[in-house]
Design a protein around this motif. Structure first.
Motif, mmCIF file in Angstrom:
data_model
loop_
_atom_site.group_PDB
_atom_site.id
_atom_site.type_symbol
_atom_site.label_atom_id
_atom_site.label_comp_id
_atom_site.label_asym_id
_atom_site.label_seq_id
_atom_site.Cartn_x
_atom_site.Cartn_y
_atom_site.Cartn_z
ATOM 1 N N TYR A 141 -6.482 11.003 7.428
ATOM 2 C CA TYR A 141 -5.798 10.189 6.577
ATOM 3 C C TYR A 141 -5.224 8.963 7.214
ATOM 4 O O TYR A 141 -5.391 7.594 6.497
ATOM 5 C CB TYR A 141 -4.900 10.739 5.838
ATOM 6 C CG TYR A 141 -4.103 10.028 4.911
ATOM 7 C CD1 TYR A 141 -4.318 9.407 3.757
ATOM 8 C CD2 TYR A 141 -2.714 9.581 5.088
ATOM 9 C CE1 TYR A 141 -3.829 8.647 2.682
ATOM 10 C CE2 TYR A 141 -1.874 8.619 4.438
ATOM 11 C CZ TYR A 141 -2.479 8.334 3.188
ATOM 12 O OH TYR A 141 -1.798 7.109 2.141
ATOM 13 N N TRP A 177 -8.161 6.175 7.563
ATOM 14 C CA TRP A 177 -8.458 5.808 6.286
ATOM 15 C C TRP A 177 -7.422 4.852 6.080
ATOM 16 O O TRP A 177 -8.096 3.513 5.531
ATOM 17 C CB TRP A 177 -8.671 6.863 5.350
ATOM 18 C CG TRP A 177 -9.346 6.385 3.872
ATOM 19 C CD1 TRP A 177 -8.321 6.102 2.791
ATOM 20 C CD2 TRP A 177 -10.439 6.139 3.596
ATOM 21 N NE1 TRP A 177 -9.093 5.814 1.788
ATOM 22 C CE2 TRP A 177 -10.382 5.779 2.186
ATOM 23 C CE3 TRP A 177 -11.837 6.234 4.064
ATOM 24 C CZ2 TRP A 177 -11.597 5.562 1.684
ATOM 25 C CZ3 TRP A 177 -12.869 6.148 3.485
ATOM 26 C CH2 TRP A 177 -12.813 5.505 2.123
ATOM 27 N N LEU A 178 -6.222 4.994 6.017
ATOM 28 C CA LEU A 178 -5.107 4.260 5.639
ATOM 29 C C LEU A 178 -5.165 2.915 6.488
ATOM 30 O O LEU A 178 -5.057 1.613 6.185
ATOM 31 C CB LEU A 178 -3.788 4.856 5.696
ATOM 32 C CG LEU A 178 -2.784 4.086 5.243
ATOM 33 C CD1 LEU A 178 -2.594 3.462 3.921
ATOM 34 C CD2 LEU A 178 -1.357 4.636 5.457
ATOM 35 N N VAL A 233 -2.856 4.747 -1.626
ATOM 36 C CA VAL A 233 -3.899 5.394 -0.938
ATOM 37 C C VAL A 233 -3.688 7.017 -0.895
ATOM 38 O O VAL A 233 -3.006 7.415 -0.315
ATOM 39 C CB VAL A 233 -4.200 4.757 0.339
ATOM 40 C CG1 VAL A 233 -5.127 5.520 1.097
ATOM 41 C CG2 VAL A 233 -4.456 3.325 0.334
ATOM 42 N N LEU A 238 0.837 -1.350 -0.015
ATOM 43 C CA LEU A 238 0.105 -0.120 -0.157
ATOM 44 C C LEU A 238 0.741 1.220 -0.122
ATOM 45 O O LEU A 238 1.673 1.490 0.993
ATOM 46 C CB LEU A 238 -0.799 0.045 1.164
ATOM 47 C CG LEU A 238 -1.816 -1.207 1.362
ATOM 48 C CD1 LEU A 238 -2.478 -1.387 2.906
ATOM 49 C CD2 LEU A 238 -2.996 -0.899 0.333
ATOM 50 N N SER A 253 -7.435 0.140 5.346
ATOM 51 C CA SER A 253 -7.031 -0.463 4.041
ATOM 52 C C SER A 253 -5.987 -1.566 4.724
ATOM 53 O O SER A 253 -5.911 -2.582 4.035
ATOM 54 C CB SER A 253 -6.158 0.274 2.945
ATOM 55 O OG SER A 253 -7.075 1.186 2.262
#
Length: 271
Positions: A76, A79-80, A67, A17, A83
């Motif tokens: 952020y 959100w990351l 991302v 990622l 993932s």
């Protein structure tokens, strides 16, 4: 795409990622270019690893791309982390490519380890830097004090504020200074979950000048490789961060090679 990361997401054992966050660098910015620069400078490496007798393309590595970052670090990172957690839930090992060191908080949140091992020139134990509680210089403090990690091992640290050194003296922190890193060996309990973070500035600037806050008298590339090889079989997540575009590819090449060393050593340790 990271060279050799050709597996489909559904069957991947490792999920890469990219995390191009670049908002708090305190000296030379450019970590937004880190993920793709690392991918680019991995292009010259052979597929085969003689030490482990493995081909990178056989190890089911998937590159999920970047991302996309924005200028709100807490949002952020949250959100990351989603993932990262998705990869964990799919029984894959998340591999985060930074981006500034702040993104490590997302990797740790998603993996939820017991032990945090970090190669870093800096302690990163500040509560805030220049008034910013979400600075890259606060990430290890956040990992310990907010994210539930029991223990941090910081390898290669050679600078910090008085408050940071005071925090580092607590029982839940072990600092291994550069001179002692070659003799360090991991000693994890068998049931402990481990997360490994590589801040490329742990390397002496002679090996990796392309980073935001260079600090002389650091580690050699081989010393960093040996740490990654030793920790990888125990690790449930990995990141490499703080690569920027301010050199001719030395930092990116080292980061890419360490990422591959992690995958090779982790896969060999499971077989």
């Amino acid at each position: 795409m990271f060279p050799g990361a050709t597996a489909d997401r559904e069957v991947a054992d490792y999920v890469l990622l990219g995390a191009p966050l670049d908002i708090s660098t305190s000296f030379e910015p450019g970590t937004r270019f880190g993920p793709n620069r690392i991918r680019r400078f991995a292009g010259s490496f052979d597929d085969y690893d003689r030490r482990t007798d493995q081909f990178f393309t056989d190890l089911r590595v998937h590159d999920a791309g970047d991302v996309r970052a924005w200028d709100d670090a807490p949002e952020y990172v949250e959100w990351l982390a989603g993932s990262v957690r998705d990869a964990v839930w799919d029984d894959a090992v998340p591999v985060v490519i930074g981006g500034e060191h702040t993104v490590t908080a997302a990797g740790v949140t998603g993996v939820d380890p017991d032990v945090f091992v970090c190669l870093d020139a800096h302690l990163d134990l500040r509560r805030a830097y220049d008034g910013n509680e979400w600075s890259h210089a606060t990430v290890t403090r956040r990992v310990l004090d907010e994210l539930g990690v029991d223990e941090a091992v910081i390898l290669g640290a050679r600078t910090g504020s008085p408050d940071e050194w005071e925090r580092a003296a607590a029982d839940d922190v072990t600092v291994v200074e550069p001179e002692a890193v070659p003799d360090w060996e991991p000693a994890f309990d068998g049931d402990q979950s481990v997360y490994l973070s590589v801040d490329i500035d742990a390397a002496d600037p002679a090996f990796a000048p392309g980073t935001g806050t260079t600090e002389p008298f650091g580690l050699t590339s081989r010393e960093m490789r040996d740490v990654v090889r030793a920790v990888a079989p125990h690790a449930d997540g990995f990141d490499v961060v703080e690569v920027n575009d301010r050199d001719d590819g030395q930092a990116a090449s080292l980061a890419a090679k360490l990422l591959r060393e992690f995958v090779f050593a982790h896969a060999a340790g499971r077989s």
